[in-house]
Motif scaffolding. Structure first.
Motif, PDB file in Angstrom:
ATOM      1  N   TRP A   1       0.816  -1.220   0.000  1.00 54.73           N
ATOM      2  CA  TRP A   1       0.000   0.000   0.000  1.00 54.73           C
ATOM      3  C   TRP A   1       0.849   1.269   0.000  1.00 54.73           C
ATOM      4  O   TRP A   1       0.322   2.374   0.135  1.00 54.73           O
ATOM      5  CB  TRP A   1      -0.946  -0.017   1.186  1.00 54.73           C
ATOM      6  CG  TRP A   1      -2.004  -1.049   1.021  1.00 54.73           C
ATOM      7  CD1 TRP A   1      -2.018  -2.310   1.547  1.00 54.73           C
ATOM      8  CD2 TRP A   1      -3.186  -0.945   0.237  1.00 54.73           C
ATOM      9  NE1 TRP A   1      -3.142  -2.982   1.146  1.00 54.73           N
ATOM     10  CE2 TRP A   1      -3.882  -2.169   0.346  1.00 54.73           C
ATOM     11  CE3 TRP A   1      -3.738   0.068  -0.543  1.00 54.73           C
ATOM     12  CZ2 TRP A   1      -5.086  -2.397  -0.309  1.00 54.73           C
ATOM     13  CZ3 TRP A   1      -4.941  -0.158  -1.178  1.00 54.73           C
ATOM     14  CH2 TRP A   1      -5.604  -1.376  -1.066  1.00 54.73           C
ATOM     15  N   ASP A   2       2.161   1.117  -0.162  1.00 48.19           N
ATOM     16  CA  ASP A   2       3.086   2.251  -0.243  1.00 48.19           C
ATOM     17  C   ASP A   2       3.003   3.166   0.985  1.00 48.19           C
ATOM     18  O   ASP A   2       2.982   4.387   0.865  1.00 48.19           O
ATOM     19  CB  ASP A   2       2.838   3.047  -1.528  1.00 48.19           C
ATOM     20  CG  ASP A   2       3.993   3.979  -1.861  1.00 48.19           C
ATOM     21  OD1 ASP A   2       5.142   3.649  -1.499  1.00 48.19           O
ATOM     22  OD2 ASP A   2       3.749   5.043  -2.454  1.00 48.19           O
ATOM     23  N   LEU A   3       2.934   2.560   2.155  1.00 46.58           N
ATOM     24  CA  LEU A   3       2.936   3.312   3.410  1.00 46.58           C
ATOM     25  C   LEU A   3       4.382   3.399   3.895  1.00 46.58           C
ATOM     26  O   LEU A   3       5.036   2.384   4.111  1.00 46.58           O
ATOM     27  CB  LEU A   3       2.070   2.614   4.466  1.00 46.58           C
ATOM     28  CG  LEU A   3       2.026   3.271   5.843  1.00 46.58           C
ATOM     29  CD1 LEU A   3       1.418   4.671   5.759  1.00 46.58           C
ATOM     30  CD2 LEU A   3       1.238   2.414   6.811  1.00 46.58           C
ATOM     31  N   LYS A   4       4.875   4.606   4.049  1.00 44.29           N
ATOM     32  CA  LYS A   4       6.255   4.796   4.492  1.00 44.29           C
ATOM     33  C   LYS A   4       6.351   4.508   5.986  1.00 44.29           C
ATOM     34  O   LYS A   4       5.575   5.036   6.778  1.00 44.29           O
ATOM     35  CB  LYS A   4       6.705   6.220   4.201  1.00 44.29           C
ATOM     36  CG  LYS A   4       6.751   6.530   2.734  1.00 44.29           C
ATOM     37  CD  LYS A   4       7.082   7.982   2.518  1.00 44.29           C
ATOM     38  CE  LYS A   4       6.892   8.316   1.041  1.00 44.29           C
ATOM     39  NZ  LYS A   4       6.551   9.707   0.841  1.00 44.29           N
ATOM     40  N   LEU A   5       7.327   3.671   6.347  1.00 49.95           N
ATOM     41  CA  LEU A   5       7.511   3.260   7.739  1.00 49.95           C
ATOM     42  C   LEU A   5       8.911   3.581   8.229  1.00 49.95           C
ATOM     43  O   LEU A   5       9.878   3.471   7.477  1.00 49.95           O
ATOM     44  CB  LEU A   5       7.331   1.749   7.890  1.00 49.95           C
ATOM     45  CG  LEU A   5       5.988   1.135   7.597  1.00 49.95           C
ATOM     46  CD1 LEU A   5       6.075  -0.382   7.719  1.00 49.95           C
ATOM     47  CD2 LEU A   5       4.928   1.677   8.530  1.00 49.95           C
ATOM     48  N   LEU A   6       8.993   3.918   9.501  1.00 51.15           N
ATOM     49  CA  LEU A   6      10.265   4.014  10.195  1.00 51.15           C
ATOM     50  C   LEU A   6      10.078   3.217  11.479  1.00 51.15           C
ATOM     51  O   LEU A   6       9.337   3.619  12.369  1.00 51.15           O
ATOM     52  CB  LEU A   6      10.627   5.461  10.519  1.00 51.15           C
ATOM     53  CG  LEU A   6      11.893   5.667  11.339  1.00 51.15           C
ATOM     54  CD1 LEU A   6      13.114   5.099  10.612  1.00 51.15           C
ATOM     55  CD2 LEU A   6      12.101   7.132  11.646  1.00 51.15           C
ATOM     56  N   THR A   7      10.700   2.044  11.531  1.00 53.78           N
ATOM     57  CA  THR A   7      10.575   1.180  12.699  1.00 53.78           C
ATOM     58  C   THR A   7      11.866   1.262  13.504  1.00 53.78           C
ATOM     59  O   THR A   7      12.947   0.994  12.992  1.00 53.78           O
ATOM     60  CB  THR A   7      10.298  -0.280  12.285  1.00 53.78           C
ATOM     61  OG1 THR A   7       9.132  -0.296  11.455  1.00 53.78           O
ATOM     62  CG2 THR A   7      10.063  -1.157  13.495  1.00 53.78           C
TER      63      THR A   7
END
Length: 94
Positions: A45-51
């Motif tokens: 879904w092209d959700l940008k993540l920073l984990t």
């Protein structure tokens, strides 16, 4: 929270607003956040993540910010998934 609940209830609710505004989701290393299922969903879904790393005191500011929200959410017990989602939305918006 399970990966299923995270990918079916939480992430879809955040997706539209985050993508429209170009926001990156900054999340801790909760097992649901870094699961294969969640990471695949975010990629699809092209959700940008920073984990963040699991044990990183230098980056734990998210926990100090999230603690009041978690405390408020958990102050009232919910049994049903629909009720939990409604509760999460209410706590998040207020």
């Amino acid at each position: 929270m399970s990966s299923k609940a995270y990918t079916e209830q939480v992430l879809p609710w955040l997706l539209l607003k985050f993508n429209i505004e170009g926001i990156t989701l900054y999340q801790d290393a909760d097992s649901a956040h870094k699961s294969r299922e969640s990471l695949a969903w975010a990629k699809e879904w092209d959700l940008k993540l920073l984990t963040l790393p699991g044990l990183s005191p230098d980056l734990s500011i998210v926990e100090s910010l999230a603690h009041p929200v978690k405390k408020k959410f958990h102050s009232k017990r919910v049994e049903e998934e629909d009720t939990a989602l409604e509760r999460f939305i209410d706590v998040w918006e207020n």
